[in-house]
Design a protein around this motif. Structure first.
Motif, short mmCIF file in Angstrom:
data_model
loop_
_atom_site.label_atom_id
_atom_site.label_comp_id
_atom_site.label_asym_id
_atom_site.label_seq_id
_atom_site.Cartn_x
_atom_site.Cartn_y
_atom_site.Cartn_z
N LYS A 37 -8.60 13.08 58.69
CA LYS A 37 -7.87 14.34 58.87
C LYS A 37 -6.53 14.09 59.55
CE LYS A 37 -8.95 19.05 59.78
NZ LYS A 37 -9.99 20.00 60.11
N VAL A 38 -6.52 13.21 60.54
CA VAL A 38 -5.28 12.88 61.25
C VAL A 38 -4.30 12.20 60.30
CG1 VAL A 38 -4.30 11.35 63.02
CG2 VAL A 38 -6.25 12.81 63.57
N LYS A 39 -4.80 11.29 59.46
CA LYS A 39 -3.95 10.60 58.49
C LYS A 39 -3.35 11.58 57.49
CE LYS A 39 -6.25 6.12 58.57
NZ LYS A 39 -7.10 5.18 57.81
N ALA A 40 -4.11 12.60 57.10
CA ALA A 40 -3.66 13.55 56.09
C ALA A 40 -2.87 14.73 56.67
CB ALA A 40 -4.86 14.09 55.32
N GLN A 41 -2.81 14.82 57.98
CA GLN A 41 -2.17 15.95 58.65
C GLN A 41 -0.70 16.03 58.24
OE1 GLN A 41 -2.61 15.70 62.88
NE2 GLN A 41 -1.97 17.79 63.25
N THR A 42 -0.27 17.23 57.81
CA THR A 42 1.12 17.41 57.38
C THR A 42 1.88 18.36 58.29
OG1 THR A 42 0.43 19.16 55.86
CG2 THR A 42 0.64 16.94 54.94
#
Length: 178
Positions: A37-42
Motif C-alpha cells: 500500500k505504501v509503495k502504491a500510495q499516490t
C-alpha cells in the motif's frame, strides 16, 4: 511507549519504512499488505499515519516498532501474538492477507488457508485455531462473501419472523449463513 506516529517517509525498506516524525526517524516494520500500500500510495506519497505496536523484552532489548493502518489491525495483531510460537516478527510477516480473511479462516478452522500465510506451518495453524477460535469474530465483519446464488436455507419449523429476517439478510443484503 509509542502508540501512534504521523510523519514523512524518509526511506522505504523491504520490511518497513523509516518514518520522520517530529525530527526523529523511526524504523517501523510493516506487514506485507501495508508495504504494498505504501509503495502504491499516490496522494501525498510521503505522508503516513500509523498505529504502533511497541515491543521490547529482555531477550530482545532493542525496541521494535510495528505499524498498522487501523486500530482494528493492531488489535487483531495483538490477539494473533497470544498464540504460542508466534512472536511479533513472525506475526507481522504472516499478516500477508486482510485480517478479515485471516479471522474468517480461524473461525472456519481452515488449516489450509492459514498454512498459506508466510511462516505458518500446519502445527502452528492448528495452534492459532485452538487459541483464537471464537475470539476473532469481530474482525470478520468486512468480508463480502455474497454471491447471487446464495439462498436462505432455514430449517423447517422455524418461526416466520426468523424466516423473514433470514431472507432479508441473506437474499437482499448479501450476508452469508456461515
Amino acid at each position: 511507549m509509542i502508540g501512534y506516529l504521523e510523519g514523512r517517509i524518509l526511506q522505504k525498506e523491504p520490511n518497513g519504512i523509516l518514518l520522520l516524525a517530529g525530527s526523529i526517524g523511526y524504523d517501523v516494520y510493516l506487514n506485507p499488505l501495508m508495504i504494498e500500500k505504501v509503495k502504491a500510495q499516490t496522494a501525498d506519497p510521503d505522508q503516513l499515519s500509523l498505529y504502533i505496536y511497541y515491543h521490547q523484552t529482555e531477550r530482545q532489548p532493542k525496541p521494535v516498532l510495528i505499524g498498522f493502518e487501523t486500530l482494528e489491525d493492531k488489535q487483531f495483531f495483538q490477539s494473533f501474538i497470544t498464540v504460542d510460537a508466534i512472536g511479533p516478527m513472525k506475526a507481522v510477516k504472516a499478516m500477508s492477507r486482510p485480517i478479515s480473511e485471516i479471522a474468517g479462516a480461524i473461525e472456519k478452522k481452515d488449516v489450509t488457508y492459514l498454512t498459506g500465510l508466510s511462516g505458518i506451518g500446519k502445527r502452528t495453524a492448528e495452534k492459532i485455531i485452538a487459541t483464537l477460535h471464537g475470539k476473532v469474530e469481530k474482525y470478520i465483519s468486512h468480508i463480502q462473501e455474497s454471491s447471487s446464488e446464495d439462498q436462505a436455507v432455514v430449517p423447517d419449523g422455524m418461526p416466520d419472523t426468523i424466516q423473514q429476517v433470514t431472507d432479508v439478510l441473506v437474499n437482499q443484503l448479501g450476508h452469508s449463513l456461515s
